[in-house]
Design an enzyme around this catalytic site. Structure first.
Site, mmCIF file in Angstrom:
data_model
loop_
_atom_site.group_PDB
_atom_site.id
_atom_site.type_symbol
_atom_site.label_atom_id
_atom_site.label_comp_id
_atom_site.label_asym_id
_atom_site.label_seq_id
_atom_site.Cartn_x
_atom_site.Cartn_y
_atom_site.Cartn_z
ATOM 1 N N LYS A 153 0.814 -1.181 -0.069
ATOM 2 C CA LYS A 153 -0.018 0.145 -0.114
ATOM 3 C C LYS A 153 0.879 1.440 -0.088
ATOM 4 O O LYS A 153 0.486 2.235 -0.751
ATOM 5 C CB LYS A 153 -0.827 -0.212 1.149
ATOM 6 N N GLU A 160 -10.119 7.167 4.129
ATOM 7 C CA GLU A 160 -11.082 6.577 4.771
ATOM 8 C C GLU A 160 -10.191 5.188 5.295
ATOM 9 O O GLU A 160 -9.243 4.998 4.356
ATOM 10 C CB GLU A 160 -12.102 5.972 4.309
ATOM 11 N N SER A 195 1.588 -9.537 -0.994
ATOM 12 C CA SER A 195 1.273 -8.232 -0.661
ATOM 13 C C SER A 195 1.769 -7.620 0.459
ATOM 14 O O SER A 195 2.017 -6.354 0.682
ATOM 15 C CB SER A 195 -0.075 -8.105 -0.984
HETATM 16 C C1 LIG Z 1 -5.115 -3.870 1.820
HETATM 17 C C2 LIG Z 1 -4.509 -5.170 1.362
HETATM 18 C C3 LIG Z 1 -4.801 -6.069 0.406
HETATM 19 C C4 LIG Z 1 -5.840 -5.857 -0.343
HETATM 20 O O1 LIG Z 1 -5.804 -4.337 -1.307
HETATM 21 P P1 LIG Z 1 -5.755 -4.621 -2.858
HETATM 22 O O2 LIG Z 1 -6.148 -3.095 -3.238
HETATM 23 O O3 LIG Z 1 -6.841 -5.482 -3.447
HETATM 24 O O4 LIG Z 1 -4.344 -5.092 -2.950
HETATM 25 C C5 LIG Z 1 -3.884 -7.121 -0.009
HETATM 26 N N1 LIG Z 1 -2.909 -7.318 0.767
HETATM 27 C C6 LIG Z 1 -2.618 -6.631 2.032
HETATM 28 C C7 LIG Z 1 -1.215 -6.909 2.746
HETATM 29 C C8 LIG Z 1 -3.213 -5.528 2.277
HETATM 30 O O5 LIG Z 1 -2.985 -4.632 3.092
#
Ligand SMILES: *Cc1c(COP(=O)(O)O)cnc(C)c1O
Length: 407
Positions: free
Chosen positions: A102, A124, A389
């Site tokens: 993010k 938000e 992610s």
């Molecule tokens: C917020 C989050 C997501 C989901 O958000 P996307 O916009 O779909 O990528 C996925 N993995 C992590 C670690 C997150 O913090």
């Protein structure tokens, strides 16, 4: 590469179009007052973010502050445990500063705010991850930061609320309706419509009115661009398959952007939660239908009144009743396939990656890991690149309380 009549060599010149559409999805569905604000951001994005100066500064920040490029790890023991025919790899966004992808778009959005002369960023947050990433970016650039959060979420997400406050953000409690993400979005937009001269709205995924789905994708595309080059360096070829989890869809959009024009199979993984009944999952692209919410047209999960339906999964970061318009477009085209993984498969993957590789993944990312594990068992050969992610430190208490320690 041609795919279903779309030329992916020039895809990024045409999608979104100048009105913010990916085919039939996207657009700007906001009050007139906010249309002007969106147009201002769009114009600033095209002039500022394409400038050499902006690009050079963002590159420097990524290297010196975020720790980019993040590596790719070959998951050898996990691959062996799945039969050893298919090799699994992970793009390590868990090693990005603040622990997830993010920050990639938050640093871009906050740098744009600085170039536009804005003093404040507004957003938000539901689970608090976006709030923490934006508070991090705001602290770095010396911007004020107002994060709107439902009272129920504030209680549930105490560690993230504490992180935001330590980073200097102002956490604004939203106390109407169900006091969760939907109300927080409404309250944040309401505040922004009064403050847009001095503030900029920073969306947490490839969602919302144009230009956000485009802007967030472009800032996240660093993940896919890096990964493509790194994977070629490492193995001499492209991965056969790439996989990412999809909530709003930003980490997926970022990885996919590097590979859309390649002969690579692409999968987005949605959370099936407890099952197929409405309210038990957040698999909008799999079970949803077309509609407008939060300023854009996409595929969404609706209740009996046509309003956004309640959603659930074990990963609060994936719990959103729609996904970005570009995902709806790529789904219709067939360029990306979307599939689902349930809570139990997710927790199993969470433990497998931890035990076999020494990497504790976020529960969100564990959905992508689980799907890649299934593919590895099914396919005869080849390689699968997973977008990891985020890291799972934030999820430890929850997993242990609800699922115990697995063998
Ligand atoms: C917020 C989050 C997501 C989901 O958000 P996307 O916009 O779909 O990528 C996925 N993995 C992590 C670690 C997150 O913090």
């Amino acid at each position: 590469m041609q795919f279903n009549g779309i030329d992916f060599d020039t895809y990024f010149n045409h999608y979104p179009d100048k009105n913010g559409y990916f085919g039939r999805y996207g657009g700007v569905f906001v009050a007139d007052k906010l249309k002007a604000a969106m147009a201002e951001i769009t114009q600033a994005y095209y002039s500022i973010c394409q400038s050499r100066k902006f690009i050079a500064e963002l590159r420097r920040i990524r290297a010196e502050f975020q720790g980019r490029p993040t590596p790719i790890s070959h998951l050898e023991r996990l691959s062996d445990a799945m039969g050893g025919r298919v090799q699994l790899y992970a793009k390590r966004e868990d090693l990005n500063h603040s622990g997830a992808h993010k920050l990639n778009h938050c640093m871009g959005e906050a740098l744009l705010a600085k170039y536009m002369g804005k003093k404040k960023v507004i957003a938000e947050t539901g689970a608090g991850q976006h709030g923490v990433a934006l508070a991090t970016a705001a602290a770095y650039f010396g911007l004020e930061c107002d994060i709107y959060m439902g009272a129920v979420d504030i209680k549930k997400q105490a560690p993230n609320v504490a992180r935001m406050k330590v980073l200097g953000a102002n956490v604004v409690e939203v106390t109407h309706g169900l006091q969760t993400l939907k109300e927080a979005v409404d309250a944040a937009f309401e505040a922004y419509s009064k403050e847009y001269n001095d503030a900029i709205y920073c969306i947490g995924s490839v969602l919302g009115p144009h230009p956000f789905p485009m802007m967030v994708r472009d800032f996240q595309s660093v993940v896919g661009i890096e990964a493509r080059e790194q994977f070629l360096d490492m193995t001499g070829h492209l991965p056969n398959t790439i996989v990412a989890c999809v909530g709003g869809g930003s980490n997926a959009a970022g990885l996919f952007a590097g590979f859309l024009n390649d002969p690579v199979d692409i999968y987005g993984v949605e959370p099936l939660g407890r099952g197929k009944a409405l309210g038990d999952h957040a698999a909008s692209l799999t079970y949803g239908s077309e509609g407008v919410m939060h300023g854009f047209n996409s595929i969404m999960l609706k209740d009996a009144h046509g309003d956004p339906a309640p959603v659930y999964s074990v990963a609060s970061g994936l719990d959103y009743p729609s996904s970005g318009p570009e995902h709806a477009f790529l789904r219709d085209l067939g360029r990306v396939k979307y599939d689902v993984i349930d809570d139990n498969e997710t927790i199993d993957a969470f433990y497998k990656l931890s035990r076999l590789e020494g990497i504790i993944p976020a529960i969100e990312s564990s959905h992508a890991v689980a799907f890649a594990m299934k593919l590895a068992k099914k396919l005869e050969h080849g390689s699968v690149l997973i977008n990891l992610s985020g890291r799972g430190d934030k999820d430890l208490d929850y997993v242990i309380e609800h699922y115990g320690i697995h063998d």
